[in-house]
Enzyme design. Structure first.
Site, short mmCIF file in Angstrom:
data_model
loop_
_atom_site.label_atom_id
_atom_site.label_comp_id
_atom_site.label_asym_id
_atom_site.label_seq_id
_atom_site.Cartn_x
_atom_site.Cartn_y
_atom_site.Cartn_z
N LYS A 55 -2.13 -1.55 -3.74
CA LYS A 55 -2.99 -0.37 -3.72
C LYS A 55 -2.11 0.88 -3.81
O LYS A 55 -1.15 0.99 -3.05
CB LYS A 55 -3.80 -0.35 -2.42
CG LYS A 55 -4.71 0.87 -2.27
CD LYS A 55 -5.40 0.88 -0.91
CE LYS A 55 -6.30 2.12 -0.78
NZ LYS A 55 -6.94 2.21 0.54
N LYS A 111 0.86 -1.19 0.00
CA LYS A 111 0.00 0.00 0.00
C LYS A 111 0.90 1.24 0.00
O LYS A 111 1.67 1.46 0.93
CB LYS A 111 -0.92 0.01 1.23
CG LYS A 111 -1.84 1.22 1.28
CD LYS A 111 -2.74 1.17 2.50
CE LYS A 111 -3.64 2.39 2.60
NZ LYS A 111 -4.51 2.35 3.79
#
Length: 322
Positions: A248, A195
């Site tokens: 992400k 992320k």
């Protein structure tokens, strides 16, 4: 003049033939719809920066999920906006926490809907950071305790999967240990493994009311310049017990998705985040792009890169065409 013997255009001649030889096929089974649940009754607050998305009270969330399930969306990812916040995010562990309430209501009203709970503290802390702050920075190990408690609390209410998004070191192992200790051996973990500290999250912070009140999240979310580090993060999460790993954002990190798939060959999720969604909506609203074609192309590219699961706010728009 010599003419080519091999003519790749032969396989592009008709729609039927193009469908027969298509290498990457996007289906409704690939999609997860993110949703935001908030306190109150009959609340349906439009998120201005994310057209078509809302902050929903539990009763409205139930109606929305009935609609989504009816059009073919089988899985949702829940984010909570609590009635009150605290310094450590322990409010997310309460029996009557907002996602706990939503889970109970959804399990009763739409029992076959697959419910994934985002696990983080940023929506629940007064300072907006993803964990317990000590001396101006997030304390990694104190935060692990809160995250594990949040997972057990939600598991008790019937969530089907937990998805830790905090990017603390060791959180998958801490969560797995606590879930197993409490009898939830079969509850899977979808870890936000790679992320990034991305500018593409802007609209989400409006939706979840989770912007940090000081500083930023670069001490725990990843540097967008790093891809090798992503492989190290993923490897650690797998070692600690992650069942699915996530990259992400998605669209600017297709190379990372591809490298994770090639190196680990396990289930991969990609989050087509709020900024990616909102840019498409803004361009479509101005008549600059064909929204339907663009969305299909974007989601196909994410799957082509190696993602098995796509978390996207476009789910409700594209599912009817799949």
């Amino acid at each position: 003049m010599a003419f080519p013997t091999t003519r790749l255009r032969r396989l592009r001649k008709t729609p039927v033939l193009r469908n027969l030889v298509r290498e990457t096929v996007l289906t409704r089974d690939d999609l997860i719809m993110p949703l935001f649940v908030c306190p109150g009754t009959n609340v349906r607050n439009p998120i201005k920066s994310m057209p078509g998305n809302y902050q929903l009270s539990v009763d409205q969330l139930v109606e929305e999920c009935k609609r989504l399930y009816g059009i073919g969306i089988q899985a949702v990812l829940l984010f909570g906006i609590p009635e009150h916040k605290d310094e450590t995010g322990l409010v997310a562990c309460e029996h009557n926490g907002i996602v706990q309430q939503a889970t109970r209501a959804l399990k009763k009203a739409v029992p076959d809907l697959y419910i994934i709970a985002d696990i983080c503290n940023c929506e629940y802390t007064t300072h907006g950071h993803c964990g317990t702050v000590v001396d101006g920075d997030v304390d990694n190990d104190l935060t692990l305790v809160t995250l594990a408690k949040q997972c057990v609390s939600l598991a008790n209410e019937g969530v089907d999967m937990v998805a830790p998004s905090d990017m603390m070191d060791g959180r998958v192992g801490a969560i797995r240990q606590e879930l197993d200790k409490n009898g939830f051996h079969n509850l899977p973990i979808m870890a936000y493994s790679a992320k990034y500290a991305s500018a593409f999250y802007g609209p989400f912070r409006d939706a979840a009311e989770s912007a940090p009140q000081f500083g930023d999240r670069q001490t725990y979310q990843m540097d967008p310049a790093n891809a090798n580090e992503a492989l190290r993060e993923v490897a650690l999460d797998i070692e600690e017990g992650a069942d699915i790993v996530m990259v992400k954002p998605a669209l600017s990190y297709l190379d990372v998705i591809q490298r994770v798939k090639t190196n680990f060959n396990m289930p991969i999720a990609a989050y087509n985040v709020s900024g990616e969604f909102s840019m498409v909506k803004a361009a479509a609203a101005n008549g600059w792009i064909d929204e339907k074609r663009i969305v299909r192309e974007i989601l196909t590219s994410i799957k082509r890169a190696g993602s098995d699961i796509i978390i996207t706010y476009h789910s409700q728009d594209i599912v009817k065409d799949l």
